[in-house]
Motif scaffolding. Structure first.
Motif, mmCIF file in Angstrom:
data_model
loop_
_atom_site.group_PDB
_atom_site.id
_atom_site.type_symbol
_atom_site.label_atom_id
_atom_site.label_comp_id
_atom_site.label_asym_id
_atom_site.label_seq_id
_atom_site.Cartn_x
_atom_site.Cartn_y
_atom_site.Cartn_z
ATOM 1 N N GLU A 124 0.826 -1.215 0.000
ATOM 2 C CA GLU A 124 0.000 0.000 0.000
ATOM 3 C C GLU A 124 0.857 1.261 0.000
ATOM 4 O O GLU A 124 0.545 2.242 -0.674
ATOM 5 C CB GLU A 124 -0.909 0.008 1.231
ATOM 6 N N MET A 125 1.928 1.214 0.760
ATOM 7 C CA MET A 125 2.804 2.370 0.850
ATOM 8 C C MET A 125 3.519 2.619 -0.480
ATOM 9 O O MET A 125 3.764 3.767 -0.858
ATOM 10 C CB MET A 125 3.807 2.162 1.993
ATOM 11 N N VAL A 126 3.820 1.536 -1.197
ATOM 12 C CA VAL A 126 4.393 1.674 -2.536
ATOM 13 C C VAL A 126 3.364 2.285 -3.478
ATOM 14 O O VAL A 126 3.663 3.190 -4.259
ATOM 15 C CB VAL A 126 4.859 0.299 -3.074
ATOM 16 N N ASN A 127 2.127 1.808 -3.397
ATOM 17 C CA ASN A 127 1.054 2.338 -4.248
ATOM 18 C C ASN A 127 0.793 3.816 -3.993
ATOM 19 O O ASN A 127 0.374 4.552 -4.887
ATOM 20 C CB ASN A 127 -0.234 1.537 -4.041
ATOM 21 N N GLU B 152 9.871 2.779 -2.185
ATOM 22 C CA GLU B 152 10.338 2.223 -3.456
ATOM 23 C C GLU B 152 9.865 0.769 -3.592
ATOM 24 O O GLU B 152 9.905 -0.006 -2.634
ATOM 25 C CB GLU B 152 11.872 2.271 -3.486
ATOM 26 N N LYS B 153 9.429 0.408 -4.779
ATOM 27 C CA LYS B 153 8.980 -0.955 -5.030
ATOM 28 C C LYS B 153 10.178 -1.896 -5.089
ATOM 29 O O LYS B 153 11.171 -1.618 -5.755
ATOM 30 C CB LYS B 153 8.195 -1.021 -6.340
ATOM 31 N N THR B 154 10.105 -3.013 -4.401
ATOM 32 C CA THR B 154 11.164 -4.020 -4.422
ATOM 33 C C THR B 154 10.607 -5.353 -3.952
ATOM 34 O O THR B 154 9.652 -5.394 -3.176
ATOM 35 C CB THR B 154 12.351 -3.616 -3.531
ATOM 36 N N THR B 155 11.197 -6.427 -4.420
ATOM 37 C CA THR B 155 10.815 -7.769 -3.956
ATOM 38 C C THR B 155 11.863 -8.331 -3.007
ATOM 39 O O THR B 155 11.663 -9.402 -2.435
ATOM 40 C CB THR B 155 10.652 -8.729 -5.158
ATOM 41 N N ILE C 54 15.333 -7.826 2.255
ATOM 42 C CA ILE C 54 16.292 -7.002 2.992
ATOM 43 C C ILE C 54 16.133 -5.540 2.600
ATOM 44 O O ILE C 54 16.171 -4.640 3.441
ATOM 45 C CB ILE C 54 17.735 -7.479 2.728
ATOM 46 N N LYS C 55 15.933 -5.299 1.303
ATOM 47 C CA LYS C 55 15.735 -3.934 0.834
ATOM 48 C C LYS C 55 14.452 -3.350 1.426
ATOM 49 O O LYS C 55 14.393 -2.155 1.748
ATOM 50 C CB LYS C 55 15.661 -3.915 -0.698
ATOM 51 N N LYS C 56 13.433 -4.175 1.587
ATOM 52 C CA LYS C 56 12.189 -3.706 2.204
ATOM 53 C C LYS C 56 12.452 -3.254 3.636
ATOM 54 O O LYS C 56 11.937 -2.217 4.077
ATOM 55 C CB LYS C 56 11.133 -4.809 2.186
ATOM 56 N N VAL C 57 13.235 -4.049 4.357
ATOM 57 C CA VAL C 57 13.570 -3.684 5.741
ATOM 58 C C VAL C 57 14.313 -2.348 5.763
ATOM 59 O O VAL C 57 13.991 -1.452 6.548
ATOM 60 C CB VAL C 57 14.426 -4.778 6.404
ATOM 61 N N GLN C 58 15.299 -2.206 4.885
ATOM 62 C CA GLN C 58 16.069 -0.958 4.816
ATOM 63 C C GLN C 58 15.171 0.235 4.507
ATOM 64 O O GLN C 58 15.276 1.292 5.137
ATOM 65 C CB GLN C 58 17.150 -1.072 3.738
ATOM 66 N N ASN C 59 14.283 0.050 3.535
ATOM 67 C CA ASN C 59 13.393 1.149 3.136
ATOM 68 C C ASN C 59 12.446 1.541 4.261
ATOM 69 O O ASN C 59 12.185 2.732 4.484
ATOM 70 C CB ASN C 59 12.597 0.753 1.893
ATOM 71 N N LEU C 60 11.922 0.553 4.968
ATOM 72 C CA LEU C 60 11.006 0.833 6.072
ATOM 73 C C LEU C 60 11.721 1.548 7.219
ATOM 74 O O LEU C 60 11.204 2.517 7.784
ATOM 75 C CB LEU C 60 10.373 -0.461 6.581
#
Length: 367
Positions: free
Chosen positions: A109-112, A117-120, A123-129
């Motif tokens: 939802e936050m990406v939408n 940033e959109k990522t699958t 680890i990148k999701k954790v960093q972005n959050l």
């Protein structure tokens, strides 16, 4: 852990500056023992540097420059990069430990909403959050800590604390980017009649610009934040600086009367609460809190003064024709300088007229 992450982790193994020292010694046919004598340093110290167990200090870098003829800045840079790589790998280990916790946040939802940033890559999701919340660990999210003493929620609606703090954090980020005048309590109170005039602005984008500009003059950052599914919030207020308040609104409802009532309710918190208050108002929250009732009364009476509303009630009693009701409401709204849809909404809320009389009660079309 997937294969891609494992490969990435191994390929980033840090290379200690000692490897470069060994290469140079081999090229020059020099042993570590000889280097230790040239530097006048214990052999065990040189061995520890070579193995990456001890850092190259600024003093050692200068000694290597004098002994090997290679500038100290070269050795300092090697050591700096080595230490940075080690820290990044350590951080990556910590990120892996946070992957499970990160899944409770509404990342998609936050990406939408263009917040992340959109990522699958997990680890990148954790960093972005973590960057989004401005913390090193999810346990340290400031908005959640502040909500512990201010949390109120309607039992009729699904909610999620991770979604709520995400919505609030977005408001803080946007609010911090807005430059305002120092907060002035007197100016905020004087803003009330100007806001009533703005209810007559029907074009939403024009309205939003006017609201932001007027609030900035008073030391208040006004932001509108897209809603999240499990964060059923109308609005929130808090202080994001010694001289800067924040009013954060959602656009869950497009009816003119609901929007303005919610905004004046939040304004009531800024005017009447102290700077330590952290307030969140949820959709259709039925909590009988005296503080909330006081803000409801502030919004109600600021929009439509009590004495004038009593006159309206008398004039509209026993009037059943929709056409006649609209005529009375339009005339009344014009006299007090407010949008007629707000008057209709008030009468409907108090069951004075039919809920089907909506021709004067417009909906905003938000971009």
């Amino acid at each position: 852990m997937n294969k891609e992450d494992t490969i990435k982790y191994e390929s980033n193994k840090p290379i200690p500056p000692g490897d470069t020292i060994i290469e140079i010694l081999q090229e020059r046919g020099m042993t570590q023992k000889e280097l230790s004598k040239r530097l006048d340093r214990p052999l065990k110290t040189i061995n520890a540097i070579v193995k990456g167990k001890s850092a190259i200090t600024s003093e050692t870098a200068l000694q290597l420059e004098q002994t090997l003829g290679i500038e100290a800045s070269f050795w300092n840079n090697l050591e700096s990069k080595f230490q940075e790589q080690k820290l990044r790998i350590e951080s990556e280990k910590q990120y892996r430990e946070l992957i499970t916790t990160s899944k409770i946040y509404p990342y998609s939802e936050m990406v939408n909403n263009d917040w992340l940033e959109k990522t699958t890559n997990p680890i990148k999701k954790v960093q972005n959050l973590l960057s989004f919340f401005g913390v090193t660990n999810f346990d340290n999210i400031i908005e959640e800590t502040k909500l512990e003493g201010a949390f109120r929620i309607s039992e009729k609606h699904k909610y999620s604390m991770p979604a709520i703090v995400s919505w609030l954090r977005k408001g803080s980020i946007d609010g911090e980017r807005i430059s305002t005048e120092p907060f002035d309590h007197k100016k905020v109170k004087e803003l009330v009649p100007k806001l009533r005039e703005m209810t007559l602005v029907n074009e939403p984008n024009e309205l939003m610009h006017k609201l932001r500009d007027e609030f900035k003059k008073c030391g208040v950052a006004f932001v509108v934040t897209k809603s999240l599914k499990n964060a059923p919030i109308c609005g929130a207020t808090r202080w994001i600086g010694q001289d800067k308040a924040l009013v954060q609104m959602s656009l869950r409802w497009s009816w003119v009367d609901i929007f303005w009532f919610s905004l004046f309710h939040e304004l009531g918190h800024i005017i009447k609460d102290n700077k330590k208050e952290f307030n969140v108002d949820f959709v259709k929250n039925k909590v009988g809190n005296q503080n909330e009732k006081e803000k409801d009364e502030f919004a109600r009476d600021s929009l439509i003064p009590p004495e004038q509303y009593q006159e309206l009630e008398k004039n509209i009693t026993n009037v059943s024709s929709i056409g006649n009701i609209n005529v009375i409401v339009k005339s009344f709204a014009k006299n007090i300088g407010i949008h007629p849809g707000i008057v209709i909404g008030r009468l409907q809320h108090e069951k004075k007229i039919s809920p089907n009389i909506n021709s004067l009660r417009i909906r905003y079309s938000w971009n």
